[in-house]
Every structure is written in C-alpha cells, then in structure tokens.
Scaffold this motif. Structure first.
Motif, short mmCIF file in Angstrom:
data_model
loop_
_atom_site.label_atom_id
_atom_site.label_comp_id
_atom_site.label_asym_id
_atom_site.label_seq_id
_atom_site.Cartn_x
_atom_site.Cartn_y
_atom_site.Cartn_z
N GLU A 166 2.51 -0.90 11.15
CA GLU A 166 2.30 0.12 10.02
C GLU A 166 0.93 0.29 9.94
N HIS A 167 0.63 1.74 10.06
CA HIS A 167 -1.04 2.09 9.80
C HIS A 167 -1.13 2.97 8.76
N ALA A 168 -2.43 2.90 8.09
CA ALA A 168 -2.62 3.82 7.20
C ALA A 168 -3.85 4.62 7.40
N LYS A 169 -4.02 5.78 7.13
CA LYS A 169 -5.24 6.84 7.22
C LYS A 169 -5.73 6.69 5.70
N ILE A 170 -7.05 6.42 5.87
CA ILE A 170 -7.76 6.30 4.68
C ILE A 170 -8.89 7.31 4.72
N ILE A 171 -9.47 7.77 3.56
CA ILE A 171 -10.72 8.64 3.50
C ILE A 171 -11.43 8.00 2.08
N LEU A 214 0.51 7.42 5.54
CA LEU A 214 1.05 6.06 6.14
C LEU A 214 2.20 6.42 7.30
N PHE A 215 2.22 5.56 8.29
CA PHE A 215 2.96 6.03 9.38
C PHE A 215 2.74 4.53 10.27
N LEU A 270 0.75 -1.09 0.19
CA LEU A 270 0.13 0.00 0.05
C LEU A 270 0.97 1.26 -0.01
N THR A 271 0.62 2.29 -0.83
CA THR A 271 1.32 3.58 -1.02
C THR A 271 0.27 4.59 -0.87
N LEU A 272 0.82 5.64 -0.70
CA LEU A 272 0.13 6.94 -0.58
C LEU A 272 -0.76 6.75 -1.99
N GLY A 273 -2.11 7.13 -1.90
CA GLY A 273 -2.93 7.37 -2.96
C GLY A 273 -3.50 5.96 -3.47
N ALA A 274 -3.00 4.92 -2.77
CA ALA A 274 -3.46 3.86 -2.96
C ALA A 274 -5.19 3.43 -2.90
N LEU A 275 -5.84 2.83 -3.43
CA LEU A 275 -7.23 2.62 -3.17
C LEU A 275 -7.60 1.38 -2.37
N VAL A 276 -8.39 1.62 -1.42
CA VAL A 276 -8.79 0.28 -0.50
C VAL A 276 -10.20 0.35 -0.47
N ASP A 277 -10.77 -0.62 0.03
CA ASP A 277 -12.22 -0.73 0.41
C ASP A 277 -12.66 0.01 1.70
N TYR A 280 -10.46 6.69 8.50
CA TYR A 280 -9.93 5.64 9.46
C TYR A 280 -8.50 5.61 9.66
N THR A 281 -8.21 5.25 10.73
CA THR A 281 -6.73 4.94 10.77
C THR A 281 -6.71 3.39 11.07
N LEU A 282 -6.06 2.62 10.26
CA LEU A 282 -6.13 1.23 10.34
C LEU A 282 -4.64 0.51 10.27
N PRO A 283 -4.60 -0.68 10.83
CA PRO A 283 -3.35 -1.40 10.49
C PRO A 283 -3.32 -1.73 9.12
N LEU A 284 -2.13 -1.88 8.57
CA LEU A 284 -2.03 -2.17 7.15
C LEU A 284 -2.65 -3.45 6.76
N GLU A 285 -2.34 -4.30 7.64
CA GLU A 285 -2.67 -5.90 7.29
C GLU A 285 -4.37 -5.87 7.27
N THR A 286 -5.22 -4.85 7.64
CA THR A 286 -6.31 -5.03 7.89
C THR A 286 -7.12 -4.75 6.36
N LEU A 287 -6.02 -4.07 5.72
CA LEU A 287 -6.66 -3.37 4.36
C LEU A 287 -6.32 -4.19 3.48
N THR A 288 -7.20 -4.13 2.36
CA THR A 288 -6.90 -4.86 1.10
C THR A 288 -6.86 -4.00 0.01
N ALA A 289 -5.64 -3.83 -0.74
CA ALA A 289 -5.52 -2.78 -1.98
C ALA A 289 -6.35 -3.30 -3.18
N THR A 290 -7.14 -2.56 -3.70
CA THR A 290 -8.05 -2.74 -4.79
C THR A 290 -7.36 -2.69 -6.03
N THR A 291 -6.22 -1.87 -5.94
CA THR A 291 -5.48 -1.65 -7.15
C THR A 291 -5.06 -2.90 -7.66
N ALA A 292 -4.45 -3.92 -6.72
CA ALA A 292 -3.78 -5.17 -7.25
C ALA A 292 -4.76 -6.05 -7.95
N ALA A 293 -5.90 -6.00 -7.32
CA ALA A 293 -7.00 -6.92 -7.98
C ALA A 293 -7.34 -6.14 -9.52
#
Ligand SMILES: [Zn+2]
Length: 80
Positions: free
Chosen positions: A42-47, A31-32, A11-18, A54-67
C-alpha cells in the motif's frame, strides 16, 4: 493473502503525516496499492505545506493525527 500488519497505522485520505524532507505536516492525497515483490504494497501520495510531494509505502509514514489525539486526550483528562 495476509494484510495484517504489526503496527496499526491507519492512514486515510486527508490524514497528516510528517514530510520526509522538511518535517512539516503533509496531507495524504491518494492511497493505492502497487504490486511488487514479495507482494502488493500500500502506497500513499502525500503533499506537504511546502509542496514537496512523495509516493511512499504506508509503513514508512507516521500519522501525526494519532499522536495529537493521544496528546489532547491526556490534556483533557488532566484538566478539571
Ligand atoms: Zn516538505
């Protein structure tokens, strides 16, 4: 320190997740790393498009871009 994770969630800045709430695309805006037990996480802040954030651990997020990359790649190879 062992940073290796079993799944390669890149996951990088600007990546899309659900969005966890509405399932619509949410953008990674920050990302911090937060220190915690048993170690730093590692956590990501998503809007999302509905402005849930939300501020969530990276491992709970799924990048939609890869799919979608995989989908478009197979679509291209299937197209002639
Ligand atoms: Zn949302």
């Amino acid at each position: 320190m062992n940073n290796h994770t079993p799944h390669d969630t890149e996951l990088t800045l600007g990546a899309l997740v659900d969005c966890p709430t509405c399932g619509l695309p949410a953008e990674v805006t920050d990302l911090f790393t937060l220190g915690g037990a048993p170690g730093p996480v590692e956590h990501a802040k998503i809007i999302c498009v509905r402005r849930h954030w939300y501020t969530l651990p990276l491992e709970t997020l799924t990048a939609t871009t890869a799919a979608s990359e995989r989908t478009s790649a197979s679509a291209i190879s299937g197209q002639r």
